[in-house]
Design a protein around this motif. Structure first.
Motif, PDB file in Angstrom:
ATOM      1  N   MET A  63      -9.272  31.837 -51.243  1.00  0.00           N
ATOM      2  CA  MET A  63      -7.872  31.489 -51.029  1.00  0.00           C
ATOM      3  C   MET A  63      -7.626  30.018 -51.360  1.00  0.00           C
ATOM      4  SD  MET A  63      -6.607  33.732 -47.714  1.00  0.00           S
ATOM      5  CE  MET A  63      -7.830  33.138 -46.546  1.00  0.00           C
ATOM      6  N   ARG A  66      -7.079  29.672 -55.032  1.00  0.00           N
ATOM      7  CA  ARG A  66      -5.736  30.101 -55.442  1.00  0.00           C
ATOM      8  C   ARG A  66      -4.684  29.070 -55.040  1.00  0.00           C
ATOM      9  NH1 ARG A  66      -7.805  35.262 -53.978  1.00  0.00           N
ATOM     10  NH2 ARG A  66      -6.709  35.330 -51.979  1.00  0.00           N
ATOM     11  N   ILE A  67      -4.873  28.447 -53.888  1.00  0.00           N
ATOM     12  CA  ILE A  67      -3.952  27.386 -53.470  1.00  0.00           C
ATOM     13  C   ILE A  67      -4.010  26.216 -54.453  1.00  0.00           C
ATOM     14  CG2 ILE A  67      -3.544  25.629 -51.691  1.00  0.00           C
ATOM     15  CD1 ILE A  67      -4.404  27.825 -49.641  1.00  0.00           C
ATOM     16  N   GLY A  70      -2.060  27.053 -57.416  1.00  0.00           N
ATOM     17  CA  GLY A  70      -0.634  26.955 -57.109  1.00  0.00           C
ATOM     18  C   GLY A  70      -0.148  25.515 -57.081  1.00  0.00           C
ATOM     19  N   TYR A 192      -2.408  29.308 -45.346  1.00  0.00           N
ATOM     20  CA  TYR A 192      -2.579  30.719 -45.677  1.00  0.00           C
ATOM     21  C   TYR A 192      -1.347  31.516 -45.251  1.00  0.00           C
ATOM     22  CZ  TYR A 192      -7.342  28.844 -45.362  1.00  0.00           C
ATOM     23  OH  TYR A 192      -8.468  28.063 -45.485  1.00  0.00           O
ATOM     24  N   GLU A 193      -1.148  32.647 -45.907  1.00  0.00           N
ATOM     25  CA  GLU A 193      -0.013  33.501 -45.568  1.00  0.00           C
ATOM     26  C   GLU A 193      -0.008  33.883 -44.093  1.00  0.00           C
ATOM     27  OE1 GLU A 193       2.799  34.913 -47.259  1.00  0.00           O
ATOM     28  OE2 GLU A 193       2.328  33.136 -48.460  1.00  0.00           O
ATOM     29  N   ARG A 196       2.331  32.056 -41.492  1.00  0.00           N
ATOM     30  CA  ARG A 196       3.796  32.082 -41.493  1.00  0.00           C
ATOM     31  C   ARG A 196       4.286  32.639 -40.151  1.00  0.00           C
ATOM     32  NH1 ARG A 196       6.172  30.836 -46.270  1.00  0.00           N
ATOM     33  NH2 ARG A 196       4.932  31.042 -48.174  1.00  0.00           N
ATOM     34  N   THR A 214       0.670  28.657 -50.612  1.00  0.00           N
ATOM     35  CA  THR A 214      -0.360  29.469 -49.978  1.00  0.00           C
ATOM     36  C   THR A 214      -1.129  30.203 -51.054  1.00  0.00           C
ATOM     37  OG1 THR A 214       0.918  31.521 -49.756  1.00  0.00           O
ATOM     38  CG2 THR A 214       1.234  29.845 -48.036  1.00  0.00           C
ATOM     39  N   GLU A 215      -2.074  31.041 -50.632  1.00  0.00           N
ATOM     40  CA  GLU A 215      -2.854  31.812 -51.605  1.00  0.00           C
ATOM     41  C   GLU A 215      -1.992  32.830 -52.338  1.00  0.00           C
ATOM     42  OE1 GLU A 215      -3.029  34.436 -47.957  1.00  0.00           O
ATOM     43  OE2 GLU A 215      -2.904  32.288 -48.407  1.00  0.00           O
ATOM     44  N   ALA A 216      -0.800  33.111 -51.812  1.00  0.00           N
ATOM     45  CA  ALA A 216       0.101  34.079 -52.449  1.00  0.00           C
ATOM     46  C   ALA A 216       1.028  33.426 -53.459  1.00  0.00           C
ATOM     47  CB  ALA A 216       0.915  34.811 -51.388  1.00  0.00           C
TER      48      ALA A 216
END
Length: 216
Positions: A63, A66-67, A70, A192-193, A196, A214-216
């Motif tokens: 994650m 991925r962050i 982003g 991380y998601e 939230r 976030t990772e998303a």
């Protein structure tokens, strides 16, 4: 003579005063008192940190990668810019590889330093390989160097709400620091998601993030 109802349990009504708890599973009665907000934040902080630590180290590493990707998309060209990051603590995203890549691409990096309780943070320039020493909570900080002013501040979150208000560790350092800076940097919250939440019950002193990654 009036009867005393105190020991008979809660009174029953023909209809409840509010149906929101039935319509929206995320509904929670608003907190108006700062003492209640502070107590709620403390409990929520503990819950979210425990949830973060329950994620496996391998999953957090993936994650974090991925962050970092982003952040590249949000920040864009990095050459010539000063970015403040952080040393990962209690399961926070580990962005140290991204920190190294910033320096490789012509940017500069810094870490925040707690000077004194109740005072703003300062930022000291740091690049991988520079000497570190233990700061507050034994988090590594640059051992030397004059304060710098970052163009971009990357801040880890404990929780984040839809208004981009950040739940932190409760010391107030972050908001105090942004309020004291001579110019407003781009402020990006990372997490991380699973962090939230519906609201942090923002107060007048809370400053929202400009962006969240976030990772998303």
């Amino acid at each position: 003579m009036a009867e005393d109802h105190d020991d008979q349990g809660p009174a029953q009504y023909s209809s409840p005063p509010c149906f929101m708890h039935e319509l929206d599973p995320e509904f929670r009665a608003p907190l108006s008192d700062w003492t209640d907000v502070r107590r709620w934040r403390k409990a929520e902080r503990e819950r979210l940190i425990a949830a973060r630590l329950a994620v496996s180290a391998d999953a957090r590493a993936a994650m974090s990668q991925r962050i970092a990707e982003g952040l590249d998309a949000v920040v864009g060209e990095i050459a010539g810019r000063m970015v403040s990051l952080y040393w990962p603590f209690r399961g926070e995203p580990d962005l140290r590889p991204w920190m190294a890549s910033i320096n490789e691409r012509g940017g500069r990096t810094a870490l925040p330093v707690v000077v004194e309780k109740g005072q703003p943070l300062i930022f000291r320039a740091y690049a991988p390989g520079d000497r570190l020493e233990k700061g507050v909570w034994n988090i590594p900080i640059p051992a030397e160097g004059d304060p710098v002013l970052p163009d971009i501040v990357i801040s880890p979150i404990v929780g984040i709400d839809p208004g981009n208000y950040r739940l932190g560790y409760g010391g107030g350092f972050f908001d105090r620091t942004l309020a004291a800076m001579p110019f407003k940097p781009l402020v990006i919250g990372v997490g991380y998601e699973l962090q939230r939440i519906a609201t942090i019950y923002p107060q007048p002193h809370d400053i929202p993030m400009d962006r969240i990654v976030t990772e998303a």
